[in-house]
Design an enzyme around this catalytic site. Structure first.
Site: not given
Length: 336
Positions: A55, A226
């Site tokens: 990410e 998450d």
């Protein structure tokens, strides 16, 4: 620009002390969340693989721009590697010049725990003394110390399917808490807890415990879920609790709330901090902070660590930006 490696971060933490660092960071986080609308925000850019995720998390206001590179590879630990590693950058918005590049594996663990403590400050009962942590991986000790920096936590119940992980936690924090109890199940660990932190790593839809296992007045910090398809709590518990998130567009994709819809979200954290929505209203309701991690939190810790590194003159000054008399003659510098 300044480069902060592992040694520099350790030096800063040892110099200040982790508890004091948490207090300074939590103050900065609260200030930044209270200024929510001054930030340029977007969901993080994530590429998901069968074995993990990578990410980029950018954020900016009109003073600083920040971003973090971070991964999440749950199977890494079986091969002797960290599940999460990260690095970050802080830049000056006025010129666009980078000011600092830093390791963020330590800093991500610290900021993630500080966000949990900030949420508990507004959502947990003030008399909380007993903490339960489900999952004793690399994040667990940071979570416990952060909670203790804002609440009178003296006892910790822990559970992990890996007994070595529980022993590691107990050995690391034996001097920090009056009592640490290694439990045989998640349900045993949470049975008399005031605060529950779920921080498991398995990339799957899981239900660690049910609504009937949670005592009235409990605050739950759900942070292990998450990513898409990665959850820890059942829908019945979510529906019957006061549910707070960081940033709805991201949480609806990655958080526990991905199992429901936006109508079940009571508030975003910044609304609670600014008094626009209610936090905890009594000692009987169950509150859940569905925390997936958001880029403002990285901005906060990057700003804090940059300020401290300037104060203490830590790290190394590196020559990564050309310094030339004529900014139009970049080629001339290359010829020298």
């Amino acid at each position: 620009m300044r480069l902060l490696d592992i040694s520099a971060i350790k030096s800063i933490i040892h110099n200040i002390g982790l508890t004091i660092f948490y207090q300074r960071l939590i103050k900065q986080l609260e200030e930044d969340f209270s200024q929510w609308h001054t930030f340029y925000k977007s969901p993080r850019h994530a590429i998901h693989y069968k074995h993990g995720v990578i990410e980029l998390m950018p954020c900016s206001d009109d003073e600083f721009y920040s971003f973090k590179y971070v991964n999440g590879h749950p199977n890494n630990t079986a091969e002797g590697n960290l599940c999460v590693v990260a690095m970050g950058m802080l830049a000056d918005v006025k010129t666009g010049y980078p000011l600092m590049i830093t390791e963020m594996t330590f800093l991500t663990a610290i900021r993630t725990a500080a966000v949990a403590a900030l949420g508990a400050k507004f959502l947990a009962r003030k008399d909380c003394t007993k903490l339960a942590i489900i999952g004793c991986g690399a994040q667990s000790e940071f979570q416990a110390i952060a909670m203790q920096s804002v609440l009178p936590i003296s006892q910790v119940n822990i559970f992990d399917i890996d007994t070595d992980a529980m022993n590691k936690f107990s050995n690391n924090l034996s001097e920090n808490f009056k009592q640490i109890t290694c439990c045989t199940s998640a349900i045993e660990a949470i049975s008399d807890a005031d605060i529950i932190i779920t921080v498991t790593a398995a990339n799957k839809n899981a239900t660690l415990f049910s609504e009937e296992n949670v005592a009235r007045g409990t605050h739950i910090h759900a942070m292990g879920g998450d990513g898409p398809g990665k959850t820890e709590l059942g829908t019945s518990l979510l529906k019957n609790s006061k549910l707070i998130v960081e940033y709805s567009p991201q949480s609806l994709v990655e958080g526990e709330i991905q199992q429901l819809d936006e109508s079940y979200i009571h508030a975003e954290l910044w609304e609670i901090i600014n008094g626009l929505k209610t936090g905890r209203e009594n000692n009987h309701e169950v509150t859940i902070f569905d925390s997936v991690g958001f880029a403002i939190e990285d901005y906060s810790i990057l700003k804090v660590i940059y300020e401290i590194s300037e104060e203490l003159d830590c790290g190394t000054k590196v020559d990564l930006i050309p310094d030339i008399d004529n900014p139009k003659d970049l080629y001339g510098l290359l010829k020298q």
